[in-house]
Design an enzyme around this catalytic site. Structure first.
Site, PDB file in Angstrom:
ATOM      1  NE  ARG A  40      19.130 -67.472 -44.056  1.00 25.59           N
ATOM      2  CZ  ARG A  40      18.505 -67.951 -46.013  1.00 25.59           C
ATOM      3  NH1 ARG A  40      18.965 -66.820 -45.961  1.00 25.59           N
ATOM      4  NH2 ARG A  40      17.560 -68.619 -46.061  1.00 25.59           N
ATOM      5  CE  LYS A 208       8.152 -64.667 -61.259  1.00 29.91           C
ATOM      6  NZ  LYS A 208      10.027 -65.055 -61.386  1.00 29.91           N
ATOM      7  N   GLY A 361      13.022 -68.571 -46.062  1.00 24.27           N
ATOM      8  CA  GLY A 361      13.110 -68.305 -46.645  1.00 24.27           C
ATOM      9  C   GLY A 361      12.208 -67.089 -46.258  1.00 24.27           C
ATOM     10  N   GLY A 385      14.594 -72.888 -50.500  1.00 23.72           N
ATOM     11  CA  GLY A 385      15.116 -73.719 -51.323  1.00 23.72           C
ATOM     12  C   GLY A 385      15.435 -75.212 -50.850  1.00 23.72           C
TER      13      GLY A 385
END
Length: 404
Positions: A40, A208, A361, A385
């Site tokens: 990043r 998840k 991510g 996200g």
């Protein structure tokens, strides 16, 4: 979508002007506080270099971790300031606070072409406040650092899906522009969201189902294949009737997965074998098993070799690929083969003409941790996200506020 970009700002001229830049420096650190993946930081360089070359007085805002609105030395941006100095080849000072006396002194003392990095903006609880007035008060103090004739450049794509003070409220108070990183991310993801070449394959991993439910439902109608691995696949396998033993499972999502399989079963591609382990440990005893063969008390920590081949066959047919989420616990070498195998399948498809996007991510981190060639993918996003929400069709506050 029409937004002003940094090129518009540079054309107007930045010589001697204070420019507030929101970057995304939320990089992973090891226990010694050392940066383990500087991706990043590297991605921020084009915008910062352009502003420095233009003679701007650059004030960079960023966050690291979740200090929960309190000053916490564990989350200082000191390692980032050091790494940024090395990559830019010029000294980047770190202010001792966010909007306090030291920040003001350093901002006021900037010469043309110099940079100061403010301390972690999330040390101030107002940054992430749900109260617009509180965020606005903090934004006013950030804007005050820019003095007269200031400007704002949004270049932290990993945070544009949040209406936070340094992302959203500052942009409402200054002439606002998209940096090179944000502009590129929006352009690339728009191509995937609006007009993907077919066949279109979406590869989803991570822990998840609930985190990815929105994107599954949003993309099921557009994608030709929804390839599912990672921790979330065990809830789907449970929905098919397999005993996943102690593998990661969202019991409350089993019925939802059954419904998804009924509605989109012809598109959903699941593992056909697994790597089971005695426990969640890098040295754990492990073996390849069939879907119904996880030993009692064991857990699966990766997809198996047949699954990698199965997924690669689907990827070979694709003309557009979006990947978000690892296939297993890639941080442990014994359970990294699934993620690496799928990544190599995507690289091969890209070499054969597919347009591939790695959705930020852990997926982006895995590419670098596993030593894969970043140039093997068409685009590696810096925002996990944010990229998912963009593809879901959600409005990203930090992008919408830039529209003119």
């Amino acid at each position: 979508m029409s937004i002003k970009t940094i090129d518009d700002l540079l054309a107007e001229g930045v010589q001697g002007r204070h420019v507030l830049v929101r970057s995304d420096f939320n990089v992973p650190l090891n226990e010694a506080g050392e940066i383990t993946d500087a991706g990043r930081i590297t991605a921020s360089l084009p915008t910062l270099k352009a502003l420095v070359a233009g003679g701007a007085k650059v004030i960079v805002m960023a966050h690291l971790g979740r200090p929960k609105g309190e000053v916490n030395p564990k989350y200082t941006l000191a390692p980032v300031a050091e790494a940024l100095s090395e990559e830019l080849g010029t000294y980047v000072a770190l202010a001792g606070d966010v909007v306090g006396e030291d920040a003001h002194e350093r901002a006021n003392g900037l010469s043309d072409g110099e940079i100061v990095l403010l301390e972690n903006v999330r040390f101030d609880p107002r940054e992430t406040s749900k109260d617009e007035a509180e965020r606005g008060e903090f934004a006013d103090q950030l804007v005050a650092l820019a003095a007269d004739n200031g400007a704002f450049v949004s270049d932290g794509f990993g945070v544009v899906h949040r209406a936070q003070a340094s992302v959203f409220d500052v942009a409402k108070r200054l002439p606002a522009y998209a940096g090179y990183l944000v502009n590129k991310e929006v352009s690339v993801l728009a191509k995937v969201a609006e007009s993907p070449a077919k066949p279109y394959a979406v590869v989803l991993g991570g822990s998840k189902v609930s985190d990815k439910l929105g994107v599954i439902e949003a993309l099921a109608g557009k994608a030709d294949y929804l390839i599912i691995g990672g921790g979330m696949c065990y809830t789907f396998l449970k929905a098919q009737g397999f005993d996943v033993q102690k593998s990661l499972l969202q019991e409350e999502m089993v019925d939802t997965c059954k419904e998804l399989l009924e509605r989109y079963g012809d598109k959903i591609v699941l593992p056909v074998d697994l790597i089971a382990a005695t426990e969640f440990d890098r040295e754990a005893e492990n073996k390849v098993v069939e879907l119904d063969g996880i030993p009692a008390g064991w857990m699966s920590l990766d997809i198996g070799p047949k699954s990698v081949e199965h997924f690669a066959e689907k990827l070979a047919e694709a003309k557009t690929i979006f990947w978000n989420g690892p296939m297993g616990v890639f941080e442990f070498p014994a359970f990294a083969q699934g993620t690496e195998g799928v990544a190599r399948g995507i690289i091969k498809a890209t070499e054969n003409g597919a347009f591939s996007v790695v959705g930020g991510g852990d997926s982006a981190a895995s590419v670098r941790v596993l030593g894969l060639d970043e140039d093997g993918f068409s685009h590696i996003s810096t925002g996990g996200g944010a990229s998912l929400e963009f593809l879901e069709g959600k409005t990203l506050p930090g992008v919408a506020v830039l529209e003119r």
